[in-house]
Design an enzyme around this catalytic site. Structure first.
Site, PDB file in Angstrom:
ATOM      1  N   HIS A 237       0.832  -1.220   0.000  1.00 30.76           N
ATOM      2  CA  HIS A 237       0.000   0.000   0.000  1.00 30.76           C
ATOM      3  C   HIS A 237       0.857   1.257   0.000  1.00 30.76           C
ATOM      4  O   HIS A 237       0.423   2.303   0.478  1.00 30.76           O
ATOM      5  CB  HIS A 237      -0.954   0.040   1.199  1.00 30.76           C
ATOM      6  CG  HIS A 237      -1.706  -1.236   1.429  1.00 30.76           C
ATOM      7  ND1 HIS A 237      -2.961  -1.468   0.912  1.00 30.76           N
ATOM      8  CD2 HIS A 237      -1.362  -2.377   2.082  1.00 30.76           C
ATOM      9  CE1 HIS A 237      -3.374  -2.673   1.265  1.00 30.76           C
ATOM     10  NE2 HIS A 237      -2.408  -3.265   1.967  1.00 30.76           N
TER      11      HIS A 237
ATOM     12  N   LYS B  66      15.997  21.125 -11.337  1.00 26.91           N
ATOM     13  CA  LYS B  66      15.295  19.873 -11.601  1.00 26.91           C
ATOM     14  C   LYS B  66      16.146  18.845 -12.335  1.00 26.91           C
ATOM     15  O   LYS B  66      16.914  19.164 -13.220  1.00 26.91           O
ATOM     16  CB  LYS B  66      14.039  20.130 -12.448  1.00 26.91           C
ATOM     17  CG  LYS B  66      12.921  20.830 -11.716  1.00 26.91           C
ATOM     18  CD  LYS B  66      12.301  20.009 -10.583  1.00 26.91           C
ATOM     19  CE  LYS B  66      11.506  18.838 -11.074  1.00 26.91           C
ATOM     20  NZ  LYS B  66      10.229  19.204 -11.670  1.00 26.91           N
TER      21      LYS B  66
ATOM     22  N   GLU C  35       9.660   7.596 -16.801  1.00 23.92           N
ATOM     23  CA  GLU C  35       8.300   8.059 -17.122  1.00 23.92           C
ATOM     24  C   GLU C  35       7.894   7.627 -18.525  1.00 23.92           C
ATOM     25  O   GLU C  35       6.753   7.223 -18.756  1.00 23.92           O
ATOM     26  CB  GLU C  35       8.220   9.575 -16.981  1.00 23.92           C
ATOM     27  CG  GLU C  35       8.365  10.022 -15.543  1.00 23.92           C
ATOM     28  CD  GLU C  35       8.520  11.531 -15.427  1.00 23.92           C
ATOM     29  OE1 GLU C  35       7.665  12.152 -14.814  1.00 23.92           O
ATOM     30  OE2 GLU C  35       9.494  12.074 -15.970  1.00 23.92           O
TER      31      GLU C  35
ATOM     32  N   SER D 100      14.698  20.666 -16.464  1.00 22.32           N
ATOM     33  CA  SER D 100      13.532  21.505 -16.727  1.00 22.32           C
ATOM     34  C   SER D 100      13.993  22.742 -17.480  1.00 22.32           C
ATOM     35  O   SER D 100      15.059  23.278 -17.205  1.00 22.32           O
ATOM     36  CB  SER D 100      12.876  21.893 -15.405  1.00 22.32           C
ATOM     37  OG  SER D 100      12.081  23.050 -15.577  1.00 22.32           O
TER      38      SER D 100
END
Ligand code: ARG
Length: 466
Positions: free
Chosen positions: A159, A292, A299, A286
């Site tokens: 979980h 970043k 992804e 970024s």
């Protein structure tokens, strides 16, 4: 406007296809990649025709030489594919006929329906073996990291809540299991592909005295003992697209697996976890925020997995309403499997690269796993050892957790006197449970994360992955 009728099947037509129809119906723009398999199939077929006396040995040799020359041209990028000839099969046959008069006999006792089925079965065997090798590459990268940092303990999660401690190696070995199933599945798909369609003709075989077993042997459609395997029903053979879905399914499931790994890596590389740093080479920055470093490879892997599932869906839907046997809809079977193959190979390589360059932050892992609550279950097992029924033990540990929350103390720092008041099963040594070495050493059974088991699994994977 009247057009020249189509060269191979145009006999009964007075008009050729409209340009729009040509553009719409051609498949050579994507099935040209079947050329090596198509040529392999044609060589075997013509060898068989010579074997049974339907063509002469001289004609066979001329056909073979012509096909070899065409393959060379294709490999050199010099072959001119022409959408007027629809597909890879007719492009090659057309070119061959221009050079070799005997090529007019090549299509004896053959249809494009059994031809395309054969090409694809050869392709599937190749695709399964190739993809399996690339997945093996990802597995080896995982094993390397397991060897380097596998001894570090991390919390295992259910979980997405901290559950129990595991060695990083145990976590990475879970990925190895998933990928090993993918490779087994691909081997199964390849085994299903291993039946020769040639001789099924368009739908009902041929009246000519062909030797299907001969062709099958030529093409390597044989069992472990070298016995030829030929498909058993001509109608099913030209209608069947099960393999396409099976292959796409194997890729889609591989996608589910690498997507889940990617998700773990995205979490692990976040500031919140910081268990791992992903390699610069597989991350991006970024355009606005200078600080970043984004886990883009992971992804995109997660995104690609959706595409692999879509391809499977396309294939299942394409086939479900078709009457027997071949219908032209089936030409749409190739782009999804080619895409699944190309993307899966790419994803396996990116996964391998991302993992290989990953650094493990041992301090962050150690800090996370130091949470004594991870050993609450071990405390229940301690009570069981002292004769307490598990359900009762579970409650008694719950009471300790509650007390720790009330007193704002870590579980292992509660006063023994207070703990002993909660249940008679707690003895003076109750806190000895909160020792990770002890906890891990007691997880001895097969499949468990204890050090002896991890060692055994290392040996197993080293053997399996070579
Ligand atoms: N390009 C076709 C396909 O991929 C080959 C089979 C054509 N057969 C036919 N009867 N038109 O399905």
């Amino acid at each position: 406007m009247a057009k020249k009728s189509q060269a191979t099947w145009g006999g009964r037509f007075s008009d050729g296809p409209a340009d729009l129809m040509l553009r719409f119906s051609e498949s050579v723009s994507f099935d040209h990649r079947l050329a090596p398999f198509d040529i392999q199939g044609s060589k075997a077929h013509s060898a068989m025709l010579a074997h049974v006396g339907l063509i002469t040995a001289k004609e066979r040799d001329a056909i073979h030489a012509g096909l070899d020359a065409i393959l060379k041209e294709i490999e050199a990028g010099k072959f001119k594919w022409d959408t007027r000839f629809e597909d890879v099969h007719m492009n090659i046959e057309q070119a061959l006929t221009q050079r070799v008069p005997a090529a007019a006999k090549l299509h004896t006792a053959r249809s494009r329906n059994d031809q395309v089925a054969t090409d694809m079965r050869l392709w599937f065997k190749h695709a399964c073996a190739t993809l399996s090798q690339h997945i093996l590459g990802a597995q080896r990268a995982l094993l390397t990291i397991a060897k380097r940092d596998g001894d570090v303990l991390i919390p295992g999660y259910t979980h997405l809540q901290r559950a129990q401690p595991v060695y990083l190696a145990h976590h990475l070995f879970a990925y190895l299991e998933m990928l090993e199933r993918d490779r087994t599945r691909l081997a199964e798909v390849a085994a299903h592909a291993n039946w020769c369609p040639l001789g099924s003709g368009a739908i009902a075989g041929t009246t000519l005295p062909i030797d299907r077993e001969f062709t099958a042997k030529q093409l390597g459609f044989v069992d472990a003992k070298g016995r030829p395997q030929v498909s058993q029903n001509s109608m099913d053979t030209v209608a069947d697209r099960d393999l396409f879905s099976e292959f796409a399914h194997a890729c889609a499931l591989f996608g589910v697996h690498f997507s889940r790994m990617a998700e773990d890596l995205i979490l692990w590389s976040s500031s919140e976890f910081k268990f791992a740093d992903l390699p610069d080479a597989f991350c991006t920055g970024s355009s606005l925020m200078p600080q970043k470093k984004n886990p883009d490879s992971c992804e995109i892997l997660r995104g690609k997995s959706a595409r692999l599932q879509g391809n499977l869906h396309t294939l299942l839907t394409m086939a479900k309403g078709l009457p027997l046997t071949y219908n032209r809809d089936l030409q749409e079977d190739k782009p999804p499997v080619f895409d699944s193959f190309d993307q899966s190979v790419l994803c396996a390589d990116v996964l391998a690269g991302t993992i290989a360059g990953m650094k493990i932050n041992r301090d962050r892992c150690a800090a996370a796993v130091a949470d004594p609550a991870l050993l609450a279950t071990d405390l229940a097992d301690y009570l069981v050892d002292n004769g307490v029924p598990f359900r009762e033990a579970h409650h008694a540990v719950g009471a300790v957790v509650k007390l720790a929350e009330t007193l704002k103390l870590p579980l292992n720092e509660l006063p023994t006197a207070e703990v002993k008041k909660l249940h008679p099963g707690y003895k003076d040594d109750w806190a000895s449970v909160f020792n990770l070495d002890r906890a891990m050493a007691r997880r001895r059974g097969t499949g468990m994360p204890g050090p002896a088991q991890v060692k055994k699994q290392f040996k197993r994977w080293e053997k399996l992955l070579g």
